[in-house]
Design an enzyme around this catalytic site. Structure first.
Site, PDB file in Angstrom:
ATOM      1  N   LYS A  42      47.168  49.582  35.011  1.00  0.00           N
ATOM      2  CA  LYS A  42      47.535  49.897  33.617  1.00  0.00           C
ATOM      3  C   LYS A  42      47.040  51.291  33.237  1.00  0.00           C
ATOM      4  O   LYS A  42      47.681  51.996  32.454  1.00  0.00           O
ATOM      5  CB  LYS A  42      46.972  48.849  32.642  1.00  0.00           C
ATOM      6  N   TYR A  97      44.884  44.674  37.604  1.00  0.00           N
ATOM      7  CA  TYR A  97      45.684  44.833  36.376  1.00  0.00           C
ATOM      8  C   TYR A  97      45.241  46.093  35.639  1.00  0.00           C
ATOM      9  O   TYR A  97      46.039  46.977  35.339  1.00  0.00           O
ATOM     10  CB  TYR A  97      45.512  43.586  35.495  1.00  0.00           C
TER      11      TYR A  97
END
Length: 345
Positions: free
Chosen positions: A148, A144
């Site tokens: 990101k 993640y």
């Protein structure tokens, strides 16, 4: 060929508008007189006057249909941080964002607000009052965060005042509130399985939890203050409740509020982290033959046992940000909304 509608400053699109944060954002925008279209892979609700477009983030033509006449885009689509699918994170956060940027530029969109994450600078070690000038994590703690970082870079580098396309990134941390599909349901499920008895570390690590309405407030302020001459162009902003709290106190308040016992036995942080790392490596090793999904990961141990709270000074200075809902009220409203998960229920 689709006819070009002149973008209006009150016409906006929320990409990922069926998600937890996205839905709150849509509701607030409607209340503020915006006309809103939602683009998402699924439609989760109905609001009078809101147009829903179902489609895949990597499908530019589907995106263009949702961006007709839109001057402002909020991009808050992302798989849940707890999802462990590297390919999915890459497809949504990187490939999808590249497609969104192309579609925005083709549709004549003027402004884009990205929902990023404060974790883009977090490597699993203490961050106290972190500012936005901290370097991106060189060793991101999960897929993640890794994607990101790349996503935020793409969006901020696309900011071009000469071409009339302005971008800004909002970095919330620890979003919670009513309708949250992650934090409270997972916490209650863990407590029901008898696995919320232990505090990792000394219990004195301060972290930010941010009430969802404050995150939305930060997004809308950023959109409304984003102009060619403003300091927001191509910048990232931390948005939190600005009230760091002991991680285990926050968890205990939610648990006790719902009738569960708070954790009380302490485990040494380093020991738990090493065990989580060994388990994680074992899962990686066995992955070709066995699909295991441990809830006990190095990332979760780090988040539970280190300091990670961030400064909102830049957001206060550049966009006049102040949290609208206090942590105490946010917790009370959240607990109240989960009455169906109470221990007696």
């Amino acid at each position: 060929m689709a006819t070009r509608i002149r973008p209006s400053s009150k016409r906006c699109a929320v990409i990922g508008g069926s998600g937890f944060l996205g839905r709150y954002l849509v509701e607030q925008l409607v209340d503020r007189g915006y006309s809103v279209s939602v683009f998402d892979i699924r439609q989760g609700y109905e609001i009078p006057g809101v147009t829903f477009h179902q489609g895949d983030l990597c499908d530019k033509q589907a995106l263009l249909a949702a961006l007709q006449g839109v001057s402002l885009v909020f991009h808050c689509a992302s798989p849940a941080p707890s999802c462990d699918d590297r390919a999915l994170f890459h497809r949504v956060n990187i490939d999808g964002t590249q497609t969104v940027l192309k579609a925005c530029q083709e549709a004549g969109v003027q402004k884009m607000v990205l929902t990023s994450s404060a974790s883009v600078v977090y490597e699993g070690t203490d961050i106290k009052d972190g500012k936005e000038d901290l370097p991106y994590a060189k060793k991101p703690i999960d897929y993640y965060t890794e994607t990101k970082i790349q996503q935020e870079r793409l969006v901020l580098e696309a900011c071009d005042t000469e071409k009339g396309f302005l971008t800004v990134a909002i970095r919330p941390h620890g979003i919670f509130g009513p309708r949250d599909p992650q934090l409270v349901p997972i916490l209650v499920d863990t407590a029901r399985r008898g696995k919320m008895k232990f505090i990792i570390g000394d219990g004195k690590n301060l972290v930010d939890f941010t009430f969802v309405e404050n995150v939305v407030h930060g997004h809308i302020l950023a959109a409304e203050r984003l102009r060619p001459e403003s300091p927001l162009c191509g910048k990232a902003y931390h948005i939190t409740n600005d009230e760091p709290v002991y991680f285990w106190d926050f968890m205990s308040q939610v648990l006790v509020g719902l009738g569960y016992d708070p954790p009380k036995y302490r485990l040494p942080y380093q020991l738990v982290y090493v065990l989580a790392m060994v388990l994680w490596l074992l899962v990686l090793f066995l992955r070709p033959v066995l699909q295991l999904r441990p809830t006990f990961t190095p990332m979760r141990v780090a988040l539970a046992g280190t300091h990670h709270f961030y400064s909102c000074a830049r957001a206060k200075q550049d966009m006049g940000y102040q949290p609208l809902v206090s942590l105490k009220d946010g917790i009370a409203r959240t607990v109240e909304s989960y009455a169906h998960l109470r221990k007696a229920a």
